[in-house]
Enzyme design. Structure first.
Site, PDB file in Angstrom:
ATOM      1  N   ASP A 144       0.861  -1.193   0.000  1.00  0.00           N
ATOM      2  CA  ASP A 144       0.000   0.000   0.000  1.00  0.00           C
ATOM      3  C   ASP A 144       0.895   1.241   0.000  1.00  0.00           C
ATOM      4  O   ASP A 144       1.903   1.306   0.713  1.00  0.00           O
ATOM      5  CB  ASP A 144      -0.919   0.003   1.221  1.00  0.00           C
ATOM      6  N   ILE A 145       0.513   2.224  -0.795  1.00  0.00           N
ATOM      7  CA  ILE A 145       1.326   3.442  -0.939  1.00  0.00           C
ATOM      8  C   ILE A 145       1.292   4.314   0.327  1.00  0.00           C
ATOM      9  O   ILE A 145       2.216   5.087   0.569  1.00  0.00           O
ATOM     10  CB  ILE A 145       0.858   4.212  -2.210  1.00  0.00           C
ATOM     11  N   GLY A 197     -15.624   3.582   3.531  1.00  0.00           N
ATOM     12  CA  GLY A 197     -14.285   4.134   3.352  1.00  0.00           C
ATOM     13  C   GLY A 197     -13.578   3.657   2.104  1.00  0.00           C
ATOM     14  O   GLY A 197     -12.391   3.943   1.919  1.00  0.00           O
ATOM     15  N   GLN A 198     -14.279   2.932   1.238  1.00  0.00           N
ATOM     16  CA  GLN A 198     -13.628   2.492  -0.012  1.00  0.00           C
ATOM     17  C   GLN A 198     -13.341   3.716  -0.888  1.00  0.00           C
ATOM     18  O   GLN A 198     -14.216   4.571  -1.076  1.00  0.00           O
ATOM     19  CB  GLN A 198     -14.531   1.507  -0.772  1.00  0.00           C
ATOM     20  N   HIS A 204     -10.428  -5.104  -3.356  1.00  0.00           N
ATOM     21  CA  HIS A 204      -9.105  -5.415  -2.798  1.00  0.00           C
ATOM     22  C   HIS A 204      -9.230  -5.740  -1.320  1.00  0.00           C
ATOM     23  O   HIS A 204     -10.089  -5.218  -0.631  1.00  0.00           O
ATOM     24  CB  HIS A 204      -8.126  -4.256  -3.011  1.00  0.00           C
ATOM     25  N   HIS A 218      -7.225  -5.572   2.219  1.00  0.00           N
ATOM     26  CA  HIS A 218      -6.084  -5.028   2.945  1.00  0.00           C
ATOM     27  C   HIS A 218      -5.571  -6.115   3.890  1.00  0.00           C
ATOM     28  O   HIS A 218      -6.376  -6.741   4.598  1.00  0.00           O
ATOM     29  CB  HIS A 218      -6.499  -3.838   3.822  1.00  0.00           C
TER      30      HIS A 218
END
Ligand code: AMP
Length: 113
Positions: free
Chosen positions: A28-29, A90-91, A97, A99
């Site tokens: 994750d960035i 919160g998508q 995907h 997490h």
């Protein structure tokens, strides 16, 4: 086309930690834990609301990739798996995907801590 679709097709770079025929796993960035990766199906679907019976095997596959990658990243002893399903949850990237977060202890029992 979503950010993740662009990463899958190779037009946007990402730190890939795993890939197979059905999915990629990237760092994750904006990590929320020492280890924070995203398990992303190559098949584009917005979120679980988009999934059908035809996706049953794919969804199971994603769940089985999680422990494999967790072990590879040294967190076989525990990690969290989260799906933010829909904008209200919160998508922000509308390509399904999972997490996977770990590398620290989660002592609280409550979700979201
Ligand atoms: P969500 O809010 O559940 O849709 O999660 C989207 C996640 O994608 C967030 O944790 C972002 O930090 C992450 N993200 C967004 N763009 C990128 C990118 N280019 N490479 C890796 N992770 C990204």
């Amino acid at each position: 086309m979503s950010i993740f679709a662009r990463i899958i097709e190779g037009s946007l770079p990402a730190e890939k930690v795993f890939e197979d025929e059905h999915c990629i796993v990237i760092n994750d960035i904006h990590p929320q834990a020492p280890v924070h990766v995203l398990v992303i199906p190559k098949k584009a679907m917005t979120n679980l609301n988009d999934a059908t019976l035809a996706d049953q095997t794919l969804l199971g596959h994603l769940m089985l990739v999680v422990p494999k990658v967790a072990a590879q990243l040294g967190m076989a002893d525990g990690y969290r798996v989260i799906i933010n399903n829909g904008a209200a949850a919160g998508q922000t990237v509308f390509h399904l995907h999972l997490h996977v977060l770990g590398g620290r202890r989660y002592s609280e029992q409550h979700l979201g801590r």
